[in-house]
Design a protein around this motif. Structure first.
Motif, PDB file in Angstrom:
ATOM      1  N   ASP A  27       1.376  12.385  31.457  1.00  0.00           N
ATOM      2  CA  ASP A  27       1.556  12.945  30.114  1.00  0.00           C
ATOM      3  C   ASP A  27       2.680  12.264  29.349  1.00  0.00           C
ATOM      4  N   ILE A  28       2.785  10.950  29.537  1.00  0.00           N
ATOM      5  CA  ILE A  28       3.773  10.137  28.817  1.00  0.00           C
ATOM      6  C   ILE A  28       2.996   9.157  27.948  1.00  0.00           C
ATOM      7  N   SER A  29       3.256   9.180  26.643  1.00  0.00           N
ATOM      8  CA  SER A  29       2.551   8.286  25.718  1.00  0.00           C
ATOM      9  C   SER A  29       3.190   6.903  25.721  1.00  0.00           C
ATOM     10  N   VAL A  30       2.358   5.900  25.930  1.00  0.00           N
ATOM     11  CA  VAL A  30       2.786   4.503  25.852  1.00  0.00           C
ATOM     12  C   VAL A  30       1.723   3.738  25.079  1.00  0.00           C
ATOM     13  N   PRO A  31       2.066   2.550  24.573  1.00  0.00           N
ATOM     14  CA  PRO A  31       1.054   1.746  23.878  1.00  0.00           C
ATOM     15  C   PRO A  31      -0.104   1.360  24.799  1.00  0.00           C
ATOM     16  N   ARG A  32      -1.215   0.999  24.208  1.00  0.00           N
ATOM     17  CA  ARG A  32      -2.384   0.600  24.988  1.00  0.00           C
ATOM     18  C   ARG A  32      -2.418  -0.909  25.263  1.00  0.00           C
ATOM     19  N   VAL A  33      -1.874  -1.723  24.382  1.00  0.00           N
ATOM     20  CA  VAL A  33      -1.947  -3.181  24.561  1.00  0.00           C
ATOM     21  C   VAL A  33      -0.559  -3.787  24.742  1.00  0.00           C
ATOM     22  N   SER A  34      -0.503  -4.896  25.466  1.00  0.00           N
ATOM     23  CA  SER A  34       0.766  -5.530  25.838  1.00  0.00           C
ATOM     24  C   SER A  34       1.667  -5.822  24.656  1.00  0.00           C
ATOM     25  N   ARG A  35       1.117  -6.399  23.597  1.00  0.00           N
ATOM     26  CA  ARG A  35       1.958  -6.798  22.460  1.00  0.00           C
ATOM     27  C   ARG A  35       2.696  -5.626  21.827  1.00  0.00           C
ATOM     28  N   ASP A  36       2.147  -4.404  21.951  1.00  0.00           N
ATOM     29  CA  ASP A  36       2.779  -3.233  21.332  1.00  0.00           C
ATOM     30  C   ASP A  36       3.954  -2.690  22.150  1.00  0.00           C
ATOM     31  N   PHE A  37       4.129  -3.180  23.362  1.00  0.00           N
ATOM     32  CA  PHE A  37       5.260  -2.739  24.184  1.00  0.00           C
ATOM     33  C   PHE A  37       6.573  -3.381  23.743  1.00  0.00           C
ATOM     34  N   VAL A  38       6.510  -4.487  23.030  1.00  0.00           N
ATOM     35  CA  VAL A  38       7.718  -5.230  22.656  1.00  0.00           C
ATOM     36  C   VAL A  38       8.694  -4.357  21.875  1.00  0.00           C
ATOM     37  N   ASN A  39       8.212  -3.547  20.977  1.00  0.00           N
ATOM     38  CA  ASN A  39       9.074  -2.697  20.151  1.00  0.00           C
ATOM     39  C   ASN A  39       9.020  -1.239  20.586  1.00  0.00           C
ATOM     40  N   PHE A  40       8.688  -1.008  21.831  1.00  0.00           N
ATOM     41  CA  PHE A  40       8.550   0.347  22.347  1.00  0.00           C
ATOM     42  C   PHE A  40       9.622   0.596  23.400  1.00  0.00           C
ATOM     43  N   GLY A  41      10.220   1.758  23.372  1.00  0.00           N
ATOM     44  CA  GLY A  41      11.201   2.109  24.401  1.00  0.00           C
ATOM     45  C   GLY A  41      12.533   1.419  24.212  1.00  0.00           C
ATOM     46  N   THR A  42      13.302   1.397  25.277  1.00  0.00           N
ATOM     47  CA  THR A  42      14.638   0.816  25.268  1.00  0.00           C
ATOM     48  C   THR A  42      14.691  -0.348  26.244  1.00  0.00           C
ATOM     49  N   ALA A  43      15.057  -1.500  25.750  1.00  0.00           N
ATOM     50  CA  ALA A  43      15.172  -2.677  26.614  1.00  0.00           C
ATOM     51  C   ALA A  43      16.431  -2.563  27.472  1.00  0.00           C
ATOM     52  N   VAL A  44      16.296  -2.940  28.728  1.00  0.00           N
ATOM     53  CA  VAL A  44      17.444  -2.991  29.638  1.00  0.00           C
ATOM     54  C   VAL A  44      17.409  -4.331  30.355  1.00  0.00           C
ATOM     55  N   PRO A  45      18.578  -4.822  30.772  1.00  0.00           N
ATOM     56  CA  PRO A  45      18.576  -6.061  31.557  1.00  0.00           C
ATOM     57  C   PRO A  45      17.766  -5.860  32.838  1.00  0.00           C
ATOM     58  N   LEU A  46      17.120  -6.919  33.296  1.00  0.00           N
ATOM     59  CA  LEU A  46      16.318  -6.827  34.503  1.00  0.00           C
ATOM     60  C   LEU A  46      17.125  -6.300  35.682  1.00  0.00           C
ATOM     61  N   SER A  47      18.405  -6.634  35.718  1.00  0.00           N
ATOM     62  CA  SER A  47      19.272  -6.182  36.811  1.00  0.00           C
ATOM     63  C   SER A  47      19.451  -4.652  36.811  1.00  0.00           C
ATOM     64  N   GLU A  48      19.162  -3.998  35.691  1.00  0.00           N
ATOM     65  CA  GLU A  48      19.295  -2.539  35.593  1.00  0.00           C
ATOM     66  C   GLU A  48      17.950  -1.815  35.624  1.00  0.00           C
ATOM     67  N   ALA A  49      16.866  -2.564  35.713  1.00  0.00           N
ATOM     68  CA  ALA A  49      15.546  -1.948  35.743  1.00  0.00           C
ATOM     69  C   ALA A  49      15.371  -1.158  37.038  1.00  0.00           C
ATOM     70  N   GLU A  50      14.619  -0.083  36.940  1.00  0.00           N
ATOM     71  CA  GLU A  50      14.417   0.798  38.091  1.00  0.00           C
ATOM     72  C   GLU A  50      12.932   0.961  38.386  1.00  0.00           C
ATOM     73  N   LYS A  51      12.666   1.456  39.581  1.00  0.00           N
ATOM     74  CA  LYS A  51      11.305   1.760  39.977  1.00  0.00           C
ATOM     75  C   LYS A  51      10.674   2.684  38.937  1.00  0.00           C
ATOM     76  N   GLY A  52       9.436   2.357  38.525  1.00  0.00           N
ATOM     77  CA  GLY A  52       8.744   3.153  37.523  1.00  0.00           C
ATOM     78  C   GLY A  52       8.924   2.655  36.102  1.00  0.00           C
ATOM     79  N   ASP A  53       9.850   1.723  35.903  1.00  0.00           N
ATOM     80  CA  ASP A  53      10.043   1.146  34.576  1.00  0.00           C
ATOM     81  C   ASP A  53       8.909   0.166  34.264  1.00  0.00           C
ATOM     82  N   ILE A  54       8.702  -0.066  32.982  1.00  0.00           N
ATOM     83  CA  ILE A  54       7.702  -1.028  32.535  1.00  0.00           C
ATOM     84  C   ILE A  54       8.394  -2.369  32.330  1.00  0.00           C
TER      85      ILE A  54
END
Length: 122
Positions: A72-99
Motif C-alpha cells: 500500500d505504498i504508491s510509487v511511479p510505474r516507469v523507471s524515468r518517473d523515479f528520478v524526481n520521486f522520493g528522497t535521494a541518499v548516497p549509496l553508502s546510506e541506502a538500506e534494505k528495501g530502498d529503491i
C-alpha cells in the motif's frame, strides 16, 4: 450431511486454504523485510516489457511497482518517473528495501534506465 454442516465445512476449508497460501506468520515483521520478501516471491517470473503483475511477468519498474503496491505504498510505474520521486541518499546510506535507480546503459544519456530494490545490507 445437512446444508448448514456443508456450509460450515466449506468455510473451514476455505479458511485453511487461504491461510496455507498466504501465511501471515511467515511474512517478516518490519517493513523493509516485507518489501524484500514480496519482491523475492516473484523470482522465476518471466521478464515482460511493461509487465507489472505476477500472472504475466515483470519488467524492472513493474516489479518495484507491484512490490510497493502490495505494501500500500504508491510509487511511479516507469523507471524515468523515479528520478524526481522520493528522497535521494548516497549509496553508502541506502538500506534494505530502498529503491535504487540505474542510469541508462548508454553513457551519453543521463536518464534512468532501470530501477530495483536493495535486498540486503552491505
Amino acid at each position: 450431511m445437512s446444508k448448514k454442516m456443508l456450509f460450515i465445512f466449506a468455510l473451514v476449508l476455505l479458511y485453511w486454504l487461504w491461510n496455507k497460501s498466504c501465511s501471515i506468520e511467515s511474512m517478516p515483521k518490519n517493513q523493509q523485510d516485507k518489501i524484500v520478501y514480496i519482491a523475492k516471491k516473484q523470482l522465476g517470473r518471466p521478464y515482460v516489457y511493461g509487465g507489472h503483475n505476477p500472472k504475466k511477468g515483470f519488467d524492472c519498474s513493474g516489479l518495484v511497482y507491484y512490490t510497493f503496491q502490495e505494501m500500500d505504498i504508491s510509487v511511479p510505474r516507469v523507471s524515468r518517473d523515479f528520478v524526481n520521486f522520493g528522497t535521494a541518499v548516497p549509496l553508502s546510506e541506502a538500506e534494505k528495501g530502498d529503491i535504487i535507480i540505474f542510469k541508462d546503459t548508454d553513457p551519453k544519456k543521463k536518464q534512468a534506465g532501470h530501477v530495483g530494490i536493495i535486498i540486503s545490507e552491505y
